[in-house]
Design a protein around this motif. Structure first.
Motif, PDB file in Angstrom:
ATOM      1  N   PHE A 126       0.853  -1.182   0.000  1.00 28.20           N
ATOM      2  CA  PHE A 126       0.000   0.000   0.000  1.00 28.20           C
ATOM      3  C   PHE A 126       0.899   1.245   0.000  1.00 28.20           C
ATOM      4  O   PHE A 126       1.888   1.303   0.734  1.00 28.20           O
ATOM      5  CB  PHE A 126      -0.900   0.020   1.242  1.00 28.20           C
ATOM      6  CG  PHE A 126      -1.976  -1.028   1.237  1.00 28.20           C
ATOM      7  CD1 PHE A 126      -3.101  -0.882   0.427  1.00 28.20           C
ATOM      8  CD2 PHE A 126      -1.875  -2.159   2.024  1.00 28.20           C
ATOM      9  CE1 PHE A 126      -4.105  -1.849   0.421  1.00 28.20           C
ATOM     10  CE2 PHE A 126      -2.866  -3.124   2.034  1.00 28.20           C
ATOM     11  CZ  PHE A 126      -3.984  -2.968   1.222  1.00 28.20           C
ATOM     12  N   GLY A 127       0.524   2.241  -0.808  1.00 31.06           N
ATOM     13  CA  GLY A 127       1.278   3.482  -0.826  1.00 31.06           C
ATOM     14  C   GLY A 127       1.727   3.855  -2.221  1.00 31.06           C
ATOM     15  O   GLY A 127       1.491   3.123  -3.201  1.00 31.06           O
ATOM     16  N   LYS A 128       2.371   5.011  -2.318  1.00 31.87           N
ATOM     17  CA  LYS A 128       2.898   5.509  -3.588  1.00 31.87           C
ATOM     18  C   LYS A 128       4.209   6.238  -3.323  1.00 31.87           C
ATOM     19  O   LYS A 128       4.430   6.775  -2.218  1.00 31.87           O
ATOM     20  CB  LYS A 128       1.908   6.446  -4.269  1.00 31.87           C
ATOM     21  CG  LYS A 128       1.708   7.772  -3.559  1.00 31.87           C
ATOM     22  CD  LYS A 128       0.801   8.696  -4.329  1.00 31.87           C
ATOM     23  CE  LYS A 128       0.670  10.056  -3.642  1.00 31.87           C
ATOM     24  NZ  LYS A 128       1.947  10.784  -3.541  1.00 31.87           N
ATOM     25  N   PRO A 129       5.105   6.294  -4.307  1.00 32.54           N
ATOM     26  CA  PRO A 129       6.322   7.083  -4.142  1.00 32.54           C
ATOM     27  C   PRO A 129       5.989   8.559  -3.946  1.00 32.54           C
ATOM     28  O   PRO A 129       4.989   9.054  -4.487  1.00 32.54           O
ATOM     29  CB  PRO A 129       7.067   6.849  -5.459  1.00 32.54           C
ATOM     30  CG  PRO A 129       6.525   5.559  -5.987  1.00 32.54           C
ATOM     31  CD  PRO A 129       5.094   5.527  -5.560  1.00 32.54           C
ATOM     32  N   ALA A 130       6.805   9.258  -3.198  1.00 29.10           N
ATOM     33  CA  ALA A 130       6.543  10.669  -2.887  1.00 29.10           C
ATOM     34  C   ALA A 130       6.483  11.521  -4.153  1.00 29.10           C
ATOM     35  O   ALA A 130       5.759  12.526  -4.199  1.00 29.10           O
ATOM     36  CB  ALA A 130       7.624  11.192  -1.947  1.00 29.10           C
ATOM     37  N   ALA A 131       7.219  11.133  -5.187  1.00 29.42           N
ATOM     38  CA  ALA A 131       7.266  11.933  -6.407  1.00 29.42           C
ATOM     39  C   ALA A 131       6.003  11.804  -7.264  1.00 29.42           C
ATOM     40  O   ALA A 131       5.770  12.618  -8.160  1.00 29.42           O
ATOM     41  CB  ALA A 131       8.488  11.538  -7.237  1.00 29.42           C
ATOM     42  N   VAL A 132       5.177  10.795  -6.992  1.00 24.51           N
ATOM     43  CA  VAL A 132       3.949  10.588  -7.768  1.00 24.51           C
ATOM     44  C   VAL A 132       2.852  11.504  -7.227  1.00 24.51           C
ATOM     45  O   VAL A 132       2.564  11.475  -6.020  1.00 24.51           O
ATOM     46  CB  VAL A 132       3.497   9.117  -7.698  1.00 24.51           C
ATOM     47  CG1 VAL A 132       2.157   8.921  -8.395  1.00 24.51           C
ATOM     48  CG2 VAL A 132       4.562   8.215  -8.316  1.00 24.51           C
TER      49      VAL A 132
END
Length: 214
Positions: A126-132
């Motif tokens: 669960f989650g996404k890279p900060a840059a997305v």
């Protein structure tokens, strides 16, 4: 006295007679051990060059996301068919969904109610890279305010009329994408729940923007 075949073989010039010859058989040799070893070595070299170019993380993650998409659609249909709520709890710690077949429609786990666990799959978190960039539902890994009271987990509630309790969403990504590995920036997805229809909509970050589908 020599027999007729021996006479013919020894005197090929007898008039009106055909010379008798023993038929010969050709033998075709197979591969030698050395040739087989050379072929095996060549195959090994080609495999060593080709395998690193195959993005196994992308293949595994796409398969996992498609499985989850199919499951969410099935849960909505289950709520309508059985005429009771379906509560999908999001367990970030165990990287899984806990699905409650809420026959009492009270949005909590009771005795004799079926609970099913669905793991996210290999390399999925669960989650996404900060840059997305974030979607409209928020930037947290899981963005649902409703919780299932016995576990305290955030939950998606699908009603028996097909609608959802609230609008919200979550992000799913791969461990390599979260770690910033080159070539894996397109392995992040968002799942958004439309309140009126209860439908789960999937979007994928392709490196430049969010696009629908897997």
């Amino acid at each position: 006295m020599p027999d007729r075949h021996e006479a013919l073989a020894g005197n090929p010039e007898l008039p009106g007679e055909r010379m008798y010859r023993r038929p010969t058989t050709r033998h075709r040799d197979g591969f030698t051990l050395v040739e087989m070893l050379i072929v095996i070595v060549i195959i090994g070299i080609v495999a060593t060059i080709a395998v690193p170019r195959v993005n196994l993380s992308r293949i595994r993650s796409k398969t996992a996301i498609q499985t989850l998409g199919t499951a969410m659609l099935a849960f909505q249909r289950e709520a309508i068919a059985r005429q009771h709520n379906m509560v999908i709890m999001i367990d970030q710690t165990s990287r899984s969904l806990r699905v409650l077949y809420d026959s009492t429609n009270d949005e909590r786990i009771n005795n004799n109610e079926r609970v099913r666990m669905i793991p996210l799959g290999e390399e999925i978190v669960f989650g996404k890279p900060a840059a997305v960039p974030s979607r409209s539902f928020g930037s947290n890994a899981v963005n649902f305010t409703n919780t299932e009271t016995t576990t305290g987990l955030p939950a998606i509630v699908l009603y028996r009329n097909g609608s959802a309790k609230e609008f919200g969403g979550l992000y799913l990504s791969t461990t390599k994408a979260m770690g910033g590995a080159p070539g894996h920036d397109n392995e992040t997805w968002s799942m958004e729940i439309v309140r009126a229809t209860g439908r789960a909509e999937w979007l994928r970050w392709n490196g430049n923007g969010w696009v629908r589908g897997f």
